[in-house]
Motif scaffolding. Structure first.
Motif, PDB file in Angstrom:
ATOM      1  N   SER A  14       0.736  -0.990   0.343  1.00 28.40           N
ATOM      2  CA  SER A  14       0.326   0.323   0.404  1.00 28.40           C
ATOM      3  C   SER A  14       0.833   1.471   0.371  1.00 28.40           C
ATOM      4  N   SER A  15       0.422   2.412  -0.227  1.00 25.61           N
ATOM      5  CA  SER A  15       0.969   3.141  -0.653  1.00 25.61           C
ATOM      6  C   SER A  15       0.030   4.468  -0.118  1.00 25.61           C
ATOM      7  N   ARG A  16      -1.016   4.885  -0.002  1.00 22.26           N
ATOM      8  CA  ARG A  16      -2.149   5.522   1.044  1.00 22.26           C
ATOM      9  C   ARG A  16      -1.593   6.671   2.090  1.00 22.26           C
ATOM     10  N   GLU A  17      -1.630   7.542   1.608  1.00 25.94           N
ATOM     11  CA  GLU A  17      -1.622   8.437   2.998  1.00 25.94           C
ATOM     12  C   GLU A  17      -2.691   8.024   3.973  1.00 25.94           C
ATOM     13  N   GLY A  18      -2.003   7.794   5.101  1.00 29.81           N
ATOM     14  CA  GLY A  18      -2.550   7.579   6.816  1.00 29.81           C
ATOM     15  C   GLY A  18      -2.935   5.906   6.541  1.00 29.81           C
ATOM     16  N   GLY A  21      -0.151  -0.328   6.334  1.00 31.85           N
ATOM     17  CA  GLY A  21       0.293  -1.120   5.924  1.00 31.85           C
ATOM     18  C   GLY A  21       2.079  -1.295   7.074  1.00 31.85           C
ATOM     19  N   PRO A  22       2.475  -0.565   7.001  1.00 30.15           N
ATOM     20  CA  PRO A  22       3.266  -0.482   8.392  1.00 30.15           C
ATOM     21  C   PRO A  22       3.205  -0.198   9.146  1.00 30.15           C
ATOM     22  N   ALA A  23       2.650  -0.395  10.060  1.00 30.47           N
ATOM     23  CA  ALA A  23       1.940  -1.120  11.190  1.00 30.47           C
ATOM     24  C   ALA A  23       2.364  -2.861  11.466  1.00 30.47           C
ATOM     25  N   VAL A  24       1.541  -2.878  10.054  1.00 31.01           N
ATOM     26  CA  VAL A  24       1.523  -4.544   9.408  1.00 31.01           C
ATOM     27  C   VAL A  24       2.742  -4.847   9.365  1.00 31.01           C
ATOM     28  N   ALA A  25       3.307  -3.993   8.816  1.00 29.11           N
ATOM     29  CA  ALA A  25       5.093  -4.729   8.223  1.00 29.11           C
ATOM     30  C   ALA A  25       5.950  -5.492   9.195  1.00 29.11           C
ATOM     31  N   ARG A  26       5.282  -4.186  10.801  1.00 34.12           N
ATOM     32  CA  ARG A  26       6.515  -4.249  11.934  1.00 34.12           C
ATOM     33  C   ARG A  26       6.517  -4.878  12.330  1.00 34.12           C
ATOM     34  N   TRP A  27       4.805  -5.143  12.555  1.00 34.78           N
ATOM     35  CA  TRP A  27       5.066  -6.440  13.388  1.00 34.78           C
ATOM     36  C   TRP A  27       5.363  -7.986  12.759  1.00 34.78           C
ATOM     37  N   ASP A  44       9.002  -0.901   1.236  1.00 35.12           N
ATOM     38  CA  ASP A  44       7.853  -0.340   0.816  1.00 35.12           C
ATOM     39  C   ASP A  44       7.324   0.416  -0.547  1.00 35.12           C
ATOM     40  N   LEU A  45       6.878  -0.160  -1.211  1.00 35.53           N
ATOM     41  CA  LEU A  45       6.345   0.434  -1.952  1.00 35.53           C
ATOM     42  C   LEU A  45       6.166   2.174  -2.634  1.00 35.53           C
ATOM     43  N   ALA A  46       5.301   2.784  -1.037  1.00 33.62           N
ATOM     44  CA  ALA A  46       5.363   4.241  -1.285  1.00 33.62           C
ATOM     45  C   ALA A  46       6.243   4.510  -1.252  1.00 33.62           C
ATOM     46  N   ASP A 156      -0.397   4.898  19.792  1.00 30.75           N
ATOM     47  CA  ASP A 156       1.103   4.256  19.046  1.00 30.75           C
ATOM     48  C   ASP A 156       1.875   4.234  17.366  1.00 30.75           C
ATOM     49  N   GLY A 157       0.672   4.360  17.078  1.00 24.93           N
ATOM     50  CA  GLY A 157       0.654   3.555  15.903  1.00 24.93           C
ATOM     51  C   GLY A 157       1.213   1.604  15.364  1.00 24.93           C
ATOM     52  N   ALA A 158       1.896   1.116  16.947  1.00 22.65           N
ATOM     53  CA  ALA A 158       1.993  -0.036  16.683  1.00 22.65           C
ATOM     54  C   ALA A 158       0.627  -1.203  16.654  1.00 22.65           C
ATOM     55  N   LEU A 159       0.646  -2.777  15.757  1.00 17.96           N
ATOM     56  CA  LEU A 159       0.095  -3.483  15.388  1.00 17.96           C
ATOM     57  C   LEU A 159       0.570  -4.295  17.065  1.00 17.96           C
ATOM     58  N   ARG A 160      -0.481  -4.863  17.748  1.00 19.84           N
ATOM     59  CA  ARG A 160      -0.468  -5.569  18.680  1.00 19.84           C
ATOM     60  C   ARG A 160      -1.613  -6.941  17.820  1.00 19.84           C
ATOM     61  N   ALA A 161      -1.173  -8.077  17.729  1.00 16.40           N
ATOM     62  CA  ALA A 161      -1.627  -8.554  17.706  1.00 16.40           C
ATOM     63  C   ALA A 161      -1.253 -10.053  18.492  1.00 16.40           C
ATOM     64  N   PRO A 162      -0.731 -10.631  19.776  1.00 10.38           N
ATOM     65  CA  PRO A 162      -0.419 -11.765  19.967  1.00 10.38           C
ATOM     66  C   PRO A 162      -0.928 -13.780  19.540  1.00 10.38           C
TER      67      PRO A 162
END
Length: 193
Positions: A14-18, A21-27, A44-46, A156-162
């Motif tokens: 994804s390259s959309r503003e807002g 994807g980056p949160a999912v990718a970091r996780w 990152d295609l953005a 904080d923009g972090a994805l939490r998915a235990p």
């Protein structure tokens, strides 16, 4: 089996503003790195300026971008596409990347981490499977999907998915098996599409 560390290209589609994807990718990258199965490269295609027209007369900046991305895809032994679902499909930047780089996917495994609303991006994944089959890539059955992804992203923009850790581990194990097997096969007998 190959004894060298396998290279995994994680592609943020994804390259959309807002975008989420980056949160999912970091996780996911944290999961992949903690598994110690792969050397991870995030694309990152953005941040990638690929031409929109598939022409042979691309300017020098476009040619440089295509070459740099092509080299990164070439060096990968496996791919994970981080994809949202837009209008029941995957993104235009992802399709553009795929169309510009045809041979880099051949005889390599691809898996998916998808996200979205009710469907969790799974319709985008099913369409990507069809495209990657045309490119002679082997898509892995096991995926990770986030339905209603916004509930997992904190302030904080972090994805939490235990609850997604076990599916990610299973997917990575399958991806590692396929990556090693196909790397050995390509080494023994170069793949001809």
């Amino acid at each position: 089996m190959s004894e060298h560390i396998l290279r995994l290209a994680v592609i943020i589609g994804s390259s959309r503003e807002g975008r989420t994807g980056p949160a999912v990718a970091r996780w996911f990258v944290e999961e992949a790195e903690s598994s110690a199965m792969f050397d991870v490269d995030v694309l990152d295609l953005a941040g990638v300026e690929l031409p929109l027209s598939l022409t042979h007369g691309a300017g020098s900046e476009s040619a440089d971008a295509l070459g740099a991305v092509g080299d990164r895809l070439d060096s990968a032994d496996a791919f994970v596409v981080i994809t949202p679902e837009y209008n029941h499909s995957f993104t235009a930047p992802m399709k553009n990347l795929i169309d510009w780089h045809r041979t880099q996917w051949q005889a390599k495994p691809v898996s998916f981490v998808s996200y979205g609303g009710l469907s969790g991006g799974l319709r985008a994944v099913e369409q990507l499977r069809q495209v990657f089959a045309e490119l002679h890539a082997a898509t892995i059955r096991d995926t990770v999907s986030f339905h209603g992804v916004w509930q997992y992203v904190g302030d904080d923009g972090a994805l939490r998915a235990p609850d997604a850790t076990v599916p990610a581990k299973v997917m990575l194990e399958k991806l590692q098996w396929w990556a090693a097997a196909l790397k050995d096969a390509r080494t023994l007998r170069p793949y001809a599409a």
